[in-house]
Write an enzyme that holds these catalytic residues in place. Sequence first.
Site, mmCIF file in Angstrom:
data_model
loop_
_atom_site.group_PDB
_atom_site.id
_atom_site.type_symbol
_atom_site.label_atom_id
_atom_site.label_comp_id
_atom_site.label_asym_id
_atom_site.label_seq_id
_atom_site.Cartn_x
_atom_site.Cartn_y
_atom_site.Cartn_z
ATOM 1 N N CYS A 132 13.817 11.094 6.896
ATOM 2 C CA CYS A 132 13.743 10.657 8.297
ATOM 3 C C CYS A 132 15.073 10.802 9.004
ATOM 4 O O CYS A 132 15.132 11.068 10.196
ATOM 5 C CB CYS A 132 13.263 9.220 8.365
ATOM 6 S SG CYS A 132 14.286 8.102 7.394
ATOM 7 N N LYS A 177 0.875 -1.177 0.000
ATOM 8 C CA LYS A 177 0.000 0.000 0.000
ATOM 9 C C LYS A 177 0.914 1.230 0.000
ATOM 10 O O LYS A 177 1.452 1.617 1.032
ATOM 11 C CB LYS A 177 -0.890 -0.020 1.262
ATOM 12 C CG LYS A 177 -2.231 0.652 1.141
ATOM 13 C CD LYS A 177 -2.200 2.126 0.819
ATOM 14 C CE LYS A 177 -1.921 3.012 2.001
ATOM 15 N NZ LYS A 177 -1.664 4.424 1.615
#
Length: 503
Positions: free
Chosen positions: A300, A191
Amino acid sequence: MTDLATHQAKLDGYLARFRDTGVLNQIGGEARPAVSGATFDNHSPVDESFICRVARSGAEDVDAAARAAKTAFPAWRDIPASERKAILHRIADGIVARAEEIALCECWDTGQAYRFMSKAALRGAENFRFFADRAPSARDGQALPSPTLMNITTRVPIGPVGVITPWNTPFMLSTWKIAPALAAGCTVVHKPAEFSPVTARILMEIAEEAGLPSGVWNLVNGFGEDAGKALTEHPDIKAIAFVGESKTGSMIMKQGADTLKRVHFELGGKNPVVVFEDADLDRALDAAIFMIYSLNGERCTSSSRLLIQDSVADGFLEKLAARVRNIRVGNPLDPATEVGPLIHKTHFDKVCSYFDKARAEGAEIAAGGAREGDTGWFVQPTLFTGATNAMAIAQEEIFGPVLTAIRFADEDEALQIANDIPYGLTGYVWTNDLTRALRFTDRLEAGMIWVNSENVRHLPTPFGGVKASGIGRDGGDWSFEFYMEQKHIGLATGQHSIPRLGA
Ligand code: NAD
Protein backbone atom coordinates in the site's frame (compact mmCIF):
# COMPACT_ATOMS: atom_id res chain seq x y z
CA MET A 1 21.24 -28.85 -0.71
CA THR A 2 20.71 -25.31 -2.01
CA ASP A 3 18.85 -22.79 0.16
CA LEU A 4 15.89 -23.15 -2.17
CA ALA A 5 15.81 -26.95 -1.88
CA THR A 6 16.13 -26.74 1.92
CA HIS A 7 13.29 -24.25 2.11
CA GLN A 8 11.15 -26.36 -0.22
CA ALA A 9 11.69 -29.48 1.92
CA LYS A 10 10.89 -27.64 5.15
CA LEU A 11 7.80 -26.07 3.60
CA ASP A 12 6.47 -29.48 2.53
CA GLY A 13 6.71 -30.55 6.16
CA TYR A 14 4.94 -27.45 7.44
CA LEU A 15 2.11 -27.70 4.92
CA ALA A 16 1.49 -31.43 5.29
CA ARG A 17 -1.04 -31.02 8.10
CA PHE A 18 -2.98 -28.39 6.13
CA ARG A 19 -3.20 -30.80 3.22
CA ASP A 20 -4.83 -33.30 5.59
CA THR A 21 -7.19 -31.11 7.62
CA GLY A 22 -7.50 -27.96 5.53
CA VAL A 23 -7.59 -24.52 7.16
CA LEU A 24 -10.34 -24.59 9.77
CA ASN A 25 -12.07 -21.81 11.66
CA GLN A 26 -11.38 -21.35 15.37
CA ILE A 27 -14.42 -20.39 17.39
CA GLY A 28 -14.54 -20.32 21.18
CA GLY A 29 -11.27 -22.25 21.33
CA GLU A 30 -12.49 -25.02 19.01
CA ALA A 31 -11.25 -25.86 15.52
CA ARG A 32 -14.32 -26.14 13.32
CA PRO A 33 -15.25 -26.48 9.66
CA ALA A 34 -17.92 -24.15 8.29
CA VAL A 35 -21.40 -25.05 9.57
CA SER A 36 -22.48 -25.71 5.98
CA GLY A 37 -19.44 -27.94 5.41
CA ALA A 38 -18.46 -25.76 2.44
CA THR A 39 -14.79 -25.31 1.54
CA PHE A 40 -12.78 -23.66 -1.19
CA ASP A 41 -9.39 -24.62 -2.60
CA ASN A 42 -6.27 -22.56 -1.97
CA HIS A 43 -3.50 -22.63 -4.60
CA SER A 44 0.04 -21.27 -4.63
CA PRO A 45 0.73 -18.39 -7.03
CA VAL A 46 4.19 -19.87 -7.64
CA ASP A 47 3.05 -22.85 -9.73
CA GLU A 48 -0.73 -22.99 -9.19
CA SER A 49 -0.28 -26.17 -7.13
CA PHE A 50 -2.94 -27.08 -4.56
CA ILE A 51 -2.07 -26.04 -0.98
CA CYS A 52 -5.17 -26.88 1.03
CA ARG A 53 -8.90 -26.63 1.42
CA VAL A 54 -10.24 -23.71 3.45
CA ALA A 55 -13.47 -23.40 5.45
CA ARG A 56 -15.93 -21.32 3.43
CA SER A 57 -17.86 -19.62 6.21
CA GLY A 58 -21.22 -17.93 6.08
CA ALA A 59 -23.35 -15.81 8.36
CA GLU A 60 -23.98 -18.67 10.83
CA ASP A 61 -20.22 -19.16 11.39
CA VAL A 62 -19.72 -15.43 11.86
CA ASP A 63 -22.62 -15.38 14.30
CA ALA A 64 -21.06 -18.20 16.36
CA ALA A 65 -17.70 -16.38 16.37
CA ALA A 66 -19.26 -13.05 17.35
CA ARG A 67 -21.18 -14.73 20.18
CA ALA A 68 -17.98 -16.41 21.41
CA ALA A 69 -16.21 -13.03 21.34
CA LYS A 70 -19.10 -11.43 23.21
CA THR A 71 -19.09 -14.15 25.89
CA ALA A 72 -15.32 -13.90 26.35
CA PHE A 73 -15.29 -10.10 26.48
CA PRO A 74 -16.08 -9.29 30.16
CA ALA A 75 -13.42 -11.62 31.57
CA TRP A 76 -10.76 -10.48 29.10
CA ARG A 77 -11.63 -6.80 29.72
CA ASP A 78 -11.30 -7.33 33.48
CA ILE A 79 -8.20 -9.48 33.87
CA PRO A 80 -5.25 -7.51 35.28
CA ALA A 81 -3.46 -5.69 32.49
CA SER A 82 -0.20 -7.24 33.68
CA GLU A 83 -1.62 -10.66 32.72
CA ARG A 84 -2.71 -9.37 29.33
CA LYS A 85 0.79 -8.02 28.88
CA ALA A 86 2.35 -11.37 29.82
CA ILE A 87 0.13 -13.32 27.41
CA LEU A 88 0.88 -10.94 24.52
CA HIS A 89 4.62 -11.29 25.17
CA ARG A 90 4.21 -15.07 25.12
CA ILE A 91 2.47 -14.76 21.74
CA ALA A 92 5.49 -12.76 20.52
CA ASP A 93 7.78 -15.53 21.83
CA GLY A 94 5.70 -18.10 19.95
CA ILE A 95 5.97 -16.10 16.72
CA VAL A 96 9.75 -15.87 17.07
CA ALA A 97 9.96 -19.61 17.72
CA ARG A 98 7.96 -20.37 14.56
CA ALA A 99 9.22 -17.46 12.43
CA GLU A 100 10.73 -19.66 9.74
CA GLU A 101 7.56 -21.73 9.39
CA ILE A 102 5.49 -18.55 9.15
CA ALA A 103 7.84 -16.99 6.59
CA LEU A 104 7.98 -20.06 4.33
CA CYS A 105 4.20 -20.63 4.44
CA GLU A 106 3.61 -16.94 3.71
CA CYS A 107 5.98 -17.07 0.70
CA TRP A 108 4.18 -20.06 -0.78
CA ASP A 109 0.68 -18.77 -0.03
CA THR A 110 1.21 -15.18 -1.25
CA GLY A 111 4.21 -15.25 -3.61
CA GLN A 112 6.12 -12.74 -1.46
CA ALA A 113 9.89 -13.24 -1.45
CA TYR A 114 11.55 -14.94 1.53
CA ARG A 115 14.07 -12.11 1.98
CA PHE A 116 11.15 -9.86 3.00
CA MET A 117 8.84 -12.41 4.65
CA SER A 118 11.50 -13.60 7.09
CA LYS A 119 11.62 -10.04 8.43
CA ALA A 120 7.83 -9.60 8.29
CA ALA A 121 7.32 -12.56 10.64
CA LEU A 122 9.67 -11.02 13.20
CA ARG A 123 7.99 -7.64 12.79
CA GLY A 124 4.77 -9.39 13.74
CA ALA A 125 6.39 -10.40 17.03
CA GLU A 126 7.55 -6.82 17.57
CA ASN A 127 3.98 -5.60 17.07
CA PHE A 128 2.83 -7.87 19.91
CA ARG A 129 5.68 -6.76 22.20
CA PHE A 130 5.04 -3.09 21.52
CA PHE A 131 1.36 -3.25 22.43
CA ALA A 132 1.96 -5.74 25.28
CA ASP A 133 4.13 -3.13 26.97
CA ARG A 134 1.44 -0.50 26.57
CA ALA A 135 -1.44 -2.65 27.86
CA PRO A 136 -1.01 -1.55 31.50
CA SER A 137 -1.38 2.14 30.60
CA ALA A 138 -4.15 1.74 27.99
CA ARG A 139 -6.88 2.88 30.41
CA ASP A 140 -4.98 5.89 31.77
CA GLY A 141 -6.82 9.19 31.55
CA GLN A 142 -6.61 12.79 32.61
CA ALA A 143 -7.72 14.91 35.55
CA LEU A 144 -9.43 18.06 34.28
CA PRO A 145 -10.63 19.95 37.37
CA SER A 146 -13.26 22.67 36.98
CA PRO A 147 -14.43 25.14 39.67
CA THR A 148 -17.10 22.72 40.93
CA LEU A 149 -16.06 19.29 39.73
CA MET A 150 -13.13 16.95 39.60
CA ASN A 151 -13.43 15.71 36.02
CA ILE A 152 -11.55 12.57 35.23
CA THR A 153 -11.29 10.56 32.05
CA THR A 154 -10.63 6.91 31.57
CA ARG A 155 -10.72 4.57 28.59
CA VAL A 156 -12.58 1.30 28.33
CA PRO A 157 -12.35 -1.30 25.54
CA ILE A 158 -15.13 -0.92 22.99
CA GLY A 159 -16.11 -4.64 22.99
CA PRO A 160 -15.77 -7.43 20.43
CA VAL A 161 -14.22 -6.12 17.22
CA GLY A 162 -13.94 -7.46 13.67
CA VAL A 163 -10.57 -7.45 11.90
CA ILE A 164 -10.54 -7.91 8.12
CA THR A 165 -7.17 -8.21 6.42
CA PRO A 166 -5.83 -8.39 2.82
CA TRP A 167 -3.44 -10.83 1.16
CA ASN A 168 -0.38 -8.73 0.46
CA THR A 169 1.50 -9.21 3.76
CA PRO A 170 -1.22 -11.01 5.70
CA PHE A 171 0.71 -12.19 8.73
CA MET A 172 2.29 -8.85 9.60
CA LEU A 173 -0.91 -6.92 8.96
CA SER A 174 -2.96 -9.29 11.14
CA THR A 175 -0.60 -8.77 14.08
CA TRP A 176 -0.67 -5.02 13.49
CA LYS A 177 -4.45 -4.97 14.01
CA ILE A 178 -5.02 -7.77 16.50
CA ALA A 179 -2.22 -6.97 18.99
CA PRO A 180 -3.55 -3.50 19.94
CA ALA A 181 -7.14 -4.79 20.05
CA LEU A 182 -6.16 -7.48 22.56
CA ALA A 183 -3.92 -5.10 24.53
CA ALA A 184 -6.85 -2.69 24.82
CA GLY A 185 -9.03 -5.47 26.28
CA CYS A 186 -11.18 -6.12 23.20
CA THR A 187 -12.03 -9.58 21.92
CA VAL A 188 -11.59 -10.29 18.22
CA VAL A 189 -13.17 -12.01 15.23
CA HIS A 190 -10.60 -12.14 12.41
CA LYS A 191 -11.54 -12.69 8.78
CA PRO A 192 -8.31 -13.12 6.80
CA ALA A 193 -8.12 -12.74 3.02
CA GLU A 194 -9.39 -15.76 1.13
CA PHE A 195 -6.26 -15.86 -1.05
CA SER A 196 -3.79 -16.27 1.84
CA PRO A 197 -5.36 -18.05 4.82
CA VAL A 198 -2.49 -20.22 6.09
CA THR A 199 -0.51 -17.94 8.41
CA ALA A 200 -3.65 -16.52 10.08
CA ARG A 201 -4.36 -20.06 11.27
CA ILE A 202 -0.78 -20.48 12.56
CA LEU A 203 -0.99 -17.15 14.38
CA MET A 204 -4.26 -18.12 16.03
CA GLU A 205 -2.71 -21.40 17.23
CA ILE A 206 0.30 -19.57 18.66
CA ALA A 207 -2.05 -17.26 20.58
CA GLU A 208 -4.01 -20.08 22.19
CA GLU A 209 -0.83 -22.02 22.99
CA ALA A 210 0.41 -18.84 24.71
CA GLY A 211 -2.54 -19.03 27.08
CA LEU A 212 -5.01 -16.67 25.43
CA PRO A 213 -8.40 -17.67 26.85
CA SER A 214 -10.84 -19.41 24.48
CA GLY A 215 -13.12 -17.08 22.58
CA VAL A 216 -10.92 -14.01 23.03
CA TRP A 217 -9.68 -14.41 19.45
CA ASN A 218 -11.81 -16.20 16.87
CA LEU A 219 -10.91 -16.98 13.29
CA VAL A 220 -13.48 -17.18 10.50
CA ASN A 221 -12.30 -17.97 6.98
CA GLY A 222 -14.20 -17.26 3.81
CA PHE A 223 -14.98 -14.74 1.11
CA GLY A 224 -15.50 -11.05 1.59
CA GLU A 225 -18.98 -10.98 0.14
CA ASP A 226 -20.33 -13.56 2.61
CA ALA A 227 -18.16 -14.00 5.77
CA GLY A 228 -16.68 -10.50 5.54
CA LYS A 229 -20.04 -8.87 4.91
CA ALA A 230 -21.73 -10.78 7.75
CA LEU A 231 -18.99 -9.66 10.14
CA THR A 232 -19.46 -6.00 9.24
CA GLU A 233 -23.22 -6.33 9.77
CA HIS A 234 -23.18 -8.25 13.04
CA PRO A 235 -24.78 -6.30 15.93
CA ASP A 236 -22.40 -7.72 18.57
CA ILE A 237 -19.33 -6.48 16.69
CA LYS A 238 -18.70 -2.91 17.81
CA ALA A 239 -16.00 -1.86 15.37
CA ILE A 240 -14.31 -3.00 12.16
CA ALA A 241 -10.60 -2.59 11.57
CA PHE A 242 -10.14 -3.08 7.85
CA VAL A 243 -7.13 -3.15 5.56
CA GLY A 244 -7.82 -3.49 1.86
CA GLU A 245 -9.00 -1.69 -1.25
CA SER A 246 -10.68 1.71 -1.14
CA LYS A 247 -13.81 0.44 -2.88
CA THR A 248 -14.16 -2.38 -0.30
CA GLY A 249 -13.83 0.21 2.47
CA SER A 250 -16.71 2.10 0.95
CA MET A 251 -18.82 -1.11 0.85
CA ILE A 252 -17.99 -1.87 4.48
CA MET A 253 -19.06 1.60 5.53
CA LYS A 254 -22.46 1.01 3.91
CA GLN A 255 -22.77 -2.52 5.33
CA GLY A 256 -21.96 -1.30 8.84
CA ALA A 257 -24.34 1.66 8.75
CA ASP A 258 -27.38 -0.08 10.27
CA THR A 259 -25.40 -1.20 13.32
CA LEU A 260 -23.49 2.13 13.55
CA LYS A 261 -20.10 0.46 13.27
CA ARG A 262 -16.99 2.37 14.18
CA VAL A 263 -14.57 1.87 11.30
CA HIS A 264 -10.85 2.16 10.83
CA PHE A 265 -9.73 1.93 7.22
CA GLU A 266 -6.25 1.42 5.78
CA LEU A 267 -6.89 1.55 2.05
CA GLY A 268 -5.13 1.92 -1.29
CA GLY A 269 -2.39 4.28 -2.41
CA LYS A 270 -0.70 5.73 -5.49
CA ASN A 271 2.16 7.32 -3.67
CA PRO A 272 4.58 9.83 -5.17
CA VAL A 273 8.34 9.72 -4.73
CA VAL A 274 9.46 13.24 -5.67
CA VAL A 275 13.10 13.62 -6.66
CA PHE A 276 14.48 17.16 -6.92
CA GLU A 277 17.69 18.01 -8.78
CA ASP A 278 19.53 18.90 -5.55
CA ALA A 279 18.92 15.47 -3.96
CA ASP A 280 21.46 12.72 -3.30
CA LEU A 281 20.44 11.00 -6.52
CA ASP A 282 22.14 7.66 -5.81
CA ARG A 283 20.29 7.22 -2.52
CA ALA A 284 17.04 8.44 -4.12
CA LEU A 285 17.47 5.82 -6.84
CA ASP A 286 17.98 2.99 -4.31
CA ALA A 287 14.97 4.09 -2.26
CA ALA A 288 12.67 4.58 -5.25
CA ILE A 289 13.51 1.09 -6.52
CA PHE A 290 13.12 -0.49 -3.09
CA MET A 291 9.76 1.15 -2.40
CA ILE A 292 8.08 -0.11 -5.58
CA TYR A 293 9.80 -3.40 -6.40
CA SER A 294 10.04 -4.90 -2.91
CA LEU A 295 7.05 -7.01 -1.79
CA ASN A 296 6.21 -7.53 -5.49
CA GLY A 297 4.91 -3.95 -5.53
CA GLU A 298 1.89 -5.35 -3.67
CA ARG A 299 2.41 -2.76 -1.00
CA CYS A 300 0.00 0.00 0.00
CA THR A 301 2.88 2.38 0.76
CA SER A 302 4.76 1.66 -2.48
CA SER A 303 6.24 4.63 -4.34
CA SER A 304 4.32 3.83 -7.50
CA ARG A 305 4.63 7.30 -9.09
CA LEU A 306 8.14 8.66 -9.62
CA LEU A 307 8.13 12.45 -10.05
CA ILE A 308 11.55 13.40 -11.39
CA GLN A 309 12.84 16.91 -12.08
CA ASP A 310 13.52 17.54 -15.80
CA SER A 311 17.11 18.72 -15.30
CA VAL A 312 18.23 15.32 -13.91
CA ALA A 313 15.59 13.06 -15.44
CA ASP A 314 17.53 11.57 -18.38
CA GLY A 315 20.43 10.22 -16.36
CA PHE A 316 18.21 9.10 -13.47
CA LEU A 317 15.77 7.22 -15.70
CA GLU A 318 18.56 5.53 -17.64
CA LYS A 319 20.12 4.18 -14.44
CA LEU A 320 16.69 3.25 -13.11
CA ALA A 321 15.73 1.24 -16.21
CA ALA A 322 19.03 -0.68 -16.08
CA ARG A 323 18.48 -1.58 -12.42
CA VAL A 324 14.85 -2.61 -13.01
CA ARG A 325 15.91 -4.97 -15.82
CA ASN A 326 18.38 -6.51 -13.39
CA ILE A 327 15.90 -7.31 -10.60
CA ARG A 328 15.87 -11.04 -9.81
CA VAL A 329 12.43 -12.55 -10.42
CA GLY A 330 11.97 -16.10 -9.21
CA ASN A 331 10.75 -18.63 -6.69
CA PRO A 332 9.88 -16.71 -3.52
CA LEU A 333 11.42 -19.47 -1.36
CA ASP A 334 14.84 -18.70 -2.86
CA PRO A 335 16.63 -16.17 -0.62
CA ALA A 336 18.17 -14.60 -3.75
CA THR A 337 14.76 -13.76 -5.23
CA GLU A 338 13.78 -10.09 -5.19
CA VAL A 339 10.36 -10.32 -6.90
CA GLY A 340 8.02 -13.33 -6.73
CA PRO A 341 4.70 -14.04 -8.44
CA LEU A 342 1.56 -11.94 -7.99
CA ILE A 343 -1.08 -13.34 -5.65
CA HIS A 344 -3.49 -14.89 -8.19
CA LYS A 345 -4.63 -14.91 -11.80
CA THR A 346 -7.23 -12.16 -11.48
CA HIS A 347 -4.67 -9.81 -9.99
CA PHE A 348 -2.05 -10.90 -12.55
CA ASP A 349 -4.51 -10.11 -15.36
CA LYS A 350 -5.23 -6.71 -13.82
CA VAL A 351 -1.53 -5.82 -13.54
CA CYS A 352 -0.80 -7.06 -17.08
CA SER A 353 -3.71 -5.02 -18.47
CA TYR A 354 -1.72 -1.87 -17.64
CA PHE A 355 1.02 -2.86 -20.10
CA ASP A 356 -1.43 -2.42 -22.98
CA LYS A 357 -3.01 0.63 -21.35
CA ALA A 358 0.42 2.28 -21.09
CA ARG A 359 1.06 1.70 -24.81
CA ALA A 360 -2.43 2.91 -25.74
CA GLU A 361 -2.00 6.03 -23.63
CA GLY A 362 1.27 6.89 -25.36
CA ALA A 363 3.72 6.12 -22.54
CA GLU A 364 6.92 4.18 -23.15
CA ILE A 365 7.84 0.88 -21.54
CA ALA A 366 11.48 1.41 -20.56
CA ALA A 367 11.75 -1.95 -18.77
CA GLY A 368 9.59 -5.08 -18.44
CA GLY A 369 6.02 -4.92 -19.66
CA ALA A 370 5.36 -8.65 -20.05
CA ARG A 371 4.73 -11.90 -18.25
CA GLU A 372 7.79 -13.73 -16.89
CA GLY A 373 7.88 -17.45 -17.72
CA ASP A 374 4.75 -19.47 -18.42
CA THR A 375 3.93 -21.02 -15.03
CA GLY A 376 2.69 -19.09 -12.02
CA TRP A 377 1.70 -15.45 -11.89
CA PHE A 378 5.09 -13.81 -12.49
CA VAL A 379 5.42 -10.45 -14.24
CA GLN A 380 8.57 -8.60 -15.23
CA PRO A 381 9.46 -5.59 -13.07
CA THR A 382 8.21 -2.75 -15.23
CA LEU A 383 9.01 0.93 -15.72
CA PHE A 384 6.76 3.31 -17.66
CA THR A 385 8.33 6.58 -18.81
CA GLY A 386 7.01 9.50 -20.81
CA ALA A 387 3.83 9.44 -18.75
CA THR A 388 1.56 12.30 -17.76
CA ASN A 389 -0.39 12.40 -14.53
CA ALA A 390 -3.72 12.17 -16.38
CA MET A 391 -2.99 8.65 -17.65
CA ALA A 392 -4.60 5.62 -15.99
CA ILE A 393 -1.09 4.27 -15.27
CA ALA A 394 -0.52 7.39 -13.14
CA GLN A 395 -3.93 7.59 -11.48
CA GLU A 396 -4.87 3.98 -10.66
CA GLU A 397 -3.38 1.67 -8.04
CA ILE A 398 -1.78 -1.13 -10.09
CA PHE A 399 -0.45 -2.97 -6.99
CA GLY A 400 2.34 -4.77 -8.79
CA PRO A 401 6.06 -4.22 -9.54
CA VAL A 402 5.22 -1.39 -11.91
CA LEU A 403 6.52 2.18 -11.67
CA THR A 404 5.21 5.17 -13.60
CA ALA A 405 7.74 8.00 -14.10
CA ILE A 406 6.53 11.56 -14.70
CA ARG A 407 8.76 14.59 -15.27
CA PHE A 408 8.28 18.01 -13.66
CA ALA A 409 9.89 21.40 -14.23
CA ASP A 410 9.76 23.01 -10.78
CA GLU A 411 8.49 22.67 -7.24
CA ASP A 412 5.02 24.08 -7.98
CA GLU A 413 4.47 21.59 -10.76
CA ALA A 414 5.77 18.72 -8.62
CA LEU A 415 3.29 19.59 -5.87
CA GLN A 416 0.42 19.96 -8.31
CA ILE A 417 1.12 16.52 -9.83
CA ALA A 418 1.73 14.87 -6.45
CA ASN A 419 -1.64 16.05 -5.08
CA ASP A 420 -3.66 15.49 -8.26
CA ILE A 421 -4.77 11.98 -7.27
CA PRO A 422 -7.68 10.49 -5.28
CA TYR A 423 -5.27 8.81 -2.83
CA GLY A 424 -3.14 10.22 0.00
CA LEU A 425 -1.34 7.47 1.90
CA THR A 426 2.40 8.23 1.74
CA GLY A 427 4.83 10.55 0.01
CA TYR A 428 8.62 10.42 -0.35
CA VAL A 429 10.56 13.64 -0.94
CA TRP A 430 14.20 13.78 -1.98
CA THR A 431 15.92 17.16 -1.62
CA ASN A 432 18.85 18.63 0.25
CA ASP A 433 17.06 21.97 0.62
CA LEU A 434 15.65 21.96 4.14
CA THR A 435 13.30 24.87 3.57
CA ARG A 436 11.90 23.23 0.48
CA ALA A 437 11.42 19.97 2.41
CA LEU A 438 9.43 21.79 5.10
CA ARG A 439 7.37 23.75 2.55
CA PHE A 440 6.68 20.73 0.37
CA THR A 441 5.76 18.29 3.14
CA ASP A 442 3.41 20.90 4.61
CA ARG A 443 1.46 21.02 1.34
CA LEU A 444 1.69 17.41 0.25
CA GLU A 445 -1.62 15.60 0.77
CA ALA A 446 -0.55 12.39 2.50
CA GLY A 447 -0.87 10.81 5.92
CA MET A 448 2.80 9.83 6.09
CA ILE A 449 5.80 11.48 4.43
CA TRP A 450 9.47 10.55 4.50
CA VAL A 451 12.19 13.01 3.46
CA ASN A 452 15.43 11.53 2.10
CA SER A 453 14.31 8.10 3.24
CA GLU A 454 12.38 5.08 2.21
CA ASN A 455 9.46 4.01 4.43
CA VAL A 456 10.98 3.17 7.80
CA ARG A 457 8.23 2.21 10.21
CA HIS A 458 8.54 3.39 13.81
CA LEU A 459 5.73 1.87 15.89
CA PRO A 460 4.98 4.91 18.11
CA THR A 461 4.25 7.10 15.04
CA PRO A 462 0.79 7.39 13.41
CA PHE A 463 0.19 5.14 10.39
CA GLY A 464 -2.67 5.91 8.01
CA GLY A 465 -3.82 7.87 5.02
CA VAL A 466 -5.95 10.80 3.89
CA LYS A 467 -8.44 11.11 0.99
CA ALA A 468 -9.30 7.67 -0.48
CA SER A 469 -6.39 6.06 1.40
CA GLY A 470 -8.07 5.68 4.74
CA ILE A 471 -9.77 6.83 7.88
CA GLY A 472 -8.04 6.75 11.26
CA ARG A 473 -4.52 6.03 12.45
CA ASP A 474 -2.68 3.05 13.89
CA GLY A 475 0.45 3.06 16.00
CA GLY A 476 1.32 4.31 19.46
CA ASP A 477 -1.68 5.48 21.38
CA TRP A 478 -3.69 6.06 18.19
CA SER A 479 -4.50 2.34 18.02
CA PHE A 480 -6.02 2.46 21.49
CA GLU A 481 -8.13 5.47 20.51
CA PHE A 482 -9.82 3.22 17.98
CA TYR A 483 -10.27 0.11 20.12
CA MET A 484 -11.37 2.00 23.24
CA GLU A 485 -14.07 4.41 24.33
CA GLN A 486 -13.25 7.58 26.23
CA LYS A 487 -15.27 7.95 29.39
CA HIS A 488 -15.70 11.16 31.39
CA ILE A 489 -16.66 11.14 35.07
CA GLY A 490 -17.43 14.40 36.88
CA LEU A 491 -17.33 14.32 40.70
CA ALA A 492 -18.74 17.31 42.61
CA THR A 493 -16.12 18.83 44.87
CA GLY A 494 -18.63 20.82 46.98
CA GLN A 495 -22.18 22.09 47.23
CA HIS A 496 -22.39 24.04 43.95
CA SER A 497 -25.81 25.49 43.24
CA ILE A 498 -28.11 23.21 41.23
CA PRO A 499 -30.90 24.96 39.27
CA ARG A 500 -34.14 24.21 41.22
CA LEU A 501 -36.99 23.71 38.73
CA GLY A 502 -40.52 23.44 40.21
CA ALA A 503 -39.23 24.39 43.65
P1 NAD B 1 -9.75 -6.32 -0.74
O1 NAD B 1 -10.39 -5.04 -0.36
O2 NAD B 1 -10.19 -6.97 -1.98
O3 NAD B 1 -9.89 -7.41 0.40
C1 NAD B 1 -9.45 -7.16 1.72
C2 NAD B 1 -10.28 -8.00 2.67
O4 NAD B 1 -11.63 -7.55 2.63
C3 NAD B 1 -10.32 -9.49 2.34
O5 NAD B 1 -10.27 -10.23 3.55
C4 NAD B 1 -11.68 -9.65 1.68
O6 NAD B 1 -12.22 -10.95 1.82
C5 NAD B 1 -12.50 -8.65 2.47
N1 NAD B 1 -13.73 -8.17 1.80
C6 NAD B 1 -13.95 -8.05 0.47
N2 NAD B 1 -15.21 -7.59 0.26
C7 NAD B 1 -15.78 -7.42 1.47
C8 NAD B 1 -17.05 -6.95 1.91
N3 NAD B 1 -18.00 -6.59 1.05
N4 NAD B 1 -17.28 -6.89 3.23
C9 NAD B 1 -16.33 -7.24 4.12
N5 NAD B 1 -15.12 -7.70 3.77
C10 NAD B 1 -14.84 -7.77 2.45
O7 NAD B 1 -8.19 -5.99 -0.77
P2 NAD B 1 -7.03 -6.95 -1.24
O8 NAD B 1 -7.08 -7.04 -2.73
O9 NAD B 1 -7.05 -8.19 -0.42
O10 NAD B 1 -5.73 -6.12 -0.79
C11 NAD B 1 -5.09 -5.15 -1.58
C12 NAD B 1 -5.52 -3.75 -1.18
O11 NAD B 1 -5.22 -3.52 0.20
C13 NAD B 1 -4.78 -2.68 -1.94
O12 NAD B 1 -5.67 -1.68 -2.35
C14 NAD B 1 -3.81 -2.11 -0.90
O13 NAD B 1 -3.38 -0.79 -1.13
C15 NAD B 1 -4.61 -2.25 0.34
N6 NAD B 1 -3.73 -2.22 1.52
C16 NAD B 1 -3.71 -1.09 2.28
C17 NAD B 1 -2.86 -1.00 3.37
C18 NAD B 1 -2.78 0.26 4.20
O14 NAD B 1 -2.20 0.22 5.27
N7 NAD B 1 -3.33 1.39 3.75
C19 NAD B 1 -2.05 -2.09 3.70
C20 NAD B 1 -2.09 -3.23 2.90
C21 NAD B 1 -2.96 -3.28 1.81
